[in-house]
Design an enzyme around this catalytic site. Structure first.
Site, PDB file in Angstrom:
ATOM      1  N   TYR A  46      -5.658  -3.010 -12.746  1.00 26.91           N
ATOM      2  CA  TYR A  46      -5.013  -3.638 -13.777  1.00 26.91           C
ATOM      3  C   TYR A  46      -4.827  -4.983 -13.104  1.00 26.91           C
ATOM      4  CZ  TYR A  46      -3.443   0.676 -15.636  1.00 26.91           C
ATOM      5  OH  TYR A  46      -3.423   1.837 -16.217  1.00 26.91           O
ATOM      6  N   ARG A 100       0.966  -0.870  -0.038  1.00 25.77           N
ATOM      7  CA  ARG A 100      -0.061   0.177  -0.099  1.00 25.77           C
ATOM      8  C   ARG A 100       0.908   1.222  -0.065  1.00 25.77           C
ATOM      9  NH1 ARG A 100      -5.442  -1.036   2.188  1.00 25.77           N
ATOM     10  NH2 ARG A 100      -5.444  -3.259   3.291  1.00 25.77           N
TER      11      ARG A 100
END
Length: 477
Positions: free
Chosen positions: A229, A199
């Site tokens: 994606y 993250r």
């Protein structure tokens, strides 16, 4: 004008002031209870990348009026991503799906920084409501009797009330007190899912002067970006917030190296660049990821827990909510929203149970009944939480197994699903409507509770991820 609700005379001690605890403090105050909040950290700041609020959570926050006539939900909207759509790509960079997001309603969904959400809740609780929230306080012991409950904090100070709400996260001390589990037994409920996540969120200035990374800020002055994606065993999410003020990305992946469960431990971006190095779109994504400032990337295992036996203590004076009661994976975007629902429902149940008692004595304040009704609505008779919790694990698998390049990925909406039974739910109205029914079921005995039909989760008890939110919100289904 703010509606004044009569006080109930119930004092509630909340341990843990993250999203669940701060929401519980605010909602309990709004329902007429006295609140004392305790947090072991010395500051309100929380690390994290983005967090999603959907309509079911925002319905609660939209009822909190600011002094200027707006609501907390509108304040959060000004801090979050301003999106018209979420775009889903293959690892080759081919756009596969465009999902409208926020176009029909400003409260259809919101992405913002976790720190901004927590700070906004804190400011509302203190500046607007003047709540008693104490930071840098470590709880050493818990206790309860038939009429009271409380904690002993560092320094041997004893704090008493009628109810303790444990909102102290996935490694909750309150949970073990309630279940009676030993540390070893409590640790055994933690389940590794085989996945982990990198993250990151950082100031957009880090990419603003790089020609290869500037694409992520394109048109940011008018709208933010949220792109997904999908590759085999790896998913990259990337975008902006605050009309290009911040850049964020995360990377869900299989976890052969057993990443730490400590989600605030800094990590290198090198593994992420290796995961995507063979993707045709790698250069474009890597240009942004490689600009991540030192110390702004975190990698941790994605873990959940087996549903615990009970959320409520033996004498009915303590309860757990949020991550202390249930740990979600991020793939359904419901961790914060279900914590908000928990907090709102427990506050309402405490109000309704106190009002159902004519006596003002502590022995009949209604707290044990309220907490048991709340538990039944959320987990047992209305198994909303456990179904969504299981669904988050399913969604992780579907996402990591996705193969957008061959077109055999299955249900595209697992990338960002908006099932109406989750997103259109009004937990406050539901608690008011179902409270007396659950009380009747409890009064008939646990063995007779099968007669109660839950209305806050699918009838078959299975997770359904259909993206029927827009149809349901328009009354079309």
């Amino acid at each position: 004008m703010t509606k004044v609700i009569p006080t109930t005379g119930i004092t509630i001690i909340i341990v843990g002031l993250g999203i669940a605890g701060l929401t519980a403090a605010i909602e309990c105050h709004r329902q007429g209870h006295k609140v004392i909040g305790l947090e072991k950290k010395s500051t309100v700041y929380q690390l994290g990348d983005i967090i999603g609020l959907s309509e079911n959570g925002l319905k609660v926050l939209s009822q909190w009026p600011n002094a200027n006539g707006t609501s907390v939900a509108s304040t959060l909207t000004s801090l979050g991503s301003e999106l018209s759509s979420v775009e889903i790509f293959s690892s080759a960079g081919e756009l596969k799906y465009t999902i409208p997001f926020g176009a029909d309603s400003p409260v259809a969904g919101l992405f913002l920084r976790r720190s901004d959400l927590v700070e906004s809740l804190y400011q509302y609780a203190t500046s607007e409501l003047g709540l008693d929230l104490r930071y840098g306080v470590t709880v050493e012991e818990y206790w309860e009797t038939a009429t009271t409950a409380g904690v002993i904090v560092e320094g041997a100070e004893r704090i008493s009330g009628h109810c303790v709400i444990g909102a102290d996260g996935i490694y909750s001390k309150t949970r073990a007190i309630i279940t009676g589990d030993s540390p070893e037994e409590d640790a055994a409920t933690l389940l590794e899912t085989g996945g982990a996540i990198f993250r990151s969120t950082f100031d957009a200035s880090a990419v603003a002067t790089d020609p290869d990374a500037q694409w992520v800020l394109q048109d940011a002055s008018t709208h933010d970006r949220h792109e997904i994606y999908l590759g085999k065993d790896v998913t990259i999410l990337m975008g902006t917030m605050g009309k290009g003020k911040y850049v964020w990305w995360n990377c869900s992946h299989r976890d052969p190296t057993k990443a730490t469960t400590n989600w605030v431990q800094a990590a290198s971006i090198a593994p992420v660049l290796r995961y995507i190095q063979d993707w045709p779109i790698a250069k474009k994504l890597s240009a942004v990821i490689s600009k991540t400032p030192q110390g702004k990337c975190f990698n941790h295992s994605l873990v959940t827990r087996k549903p615990i036996r009970t959320w409520v203590s033996r004498q009915g004076r303590m309860v757990v909510i949020g991550d202390a009661a249930h740990q979600f994976l991020p793939h359904t975007g419901q961790g914060a929203n279900q914590a908000i629902e928990d907090a709102a429902v427990v506050a309402v149940c405490l109000r309704l149970a106190s009002r159902s008692n004519d006596s003002s004595s502590r022995e009949e304040d209604g707290v044990p009944l309220a907490l048991r009704v709340m538990e039944k609505l959320r987990q047992v008779l209305g198994p909303r939480v456990s179904v969504i919790q299981e669904g988050s694990v399913e969604a992780q698998e579907v996402t990591l197994e996705a193969d957008m390049d061959t077109g055999t990925s299955g249900d595209r909406f697992n990338a960002i699903s908006r099932p109406a039974w989750i997103h259109c739910h009004d937990c406050v109205s539901h608690a008011h409507e179902e409270f007396s029914k659950v009380v009747d079921a409890l009064n008939k005995g646990e063995g007779n509770c099968d007669a109660y039909v839950p209305t806050n989760a699918p009838m078959d008890g299975l997770f359904h991820a259909e993206d029927d939110y827009i149809l349901q919100s328009k009354g079309a289904v």
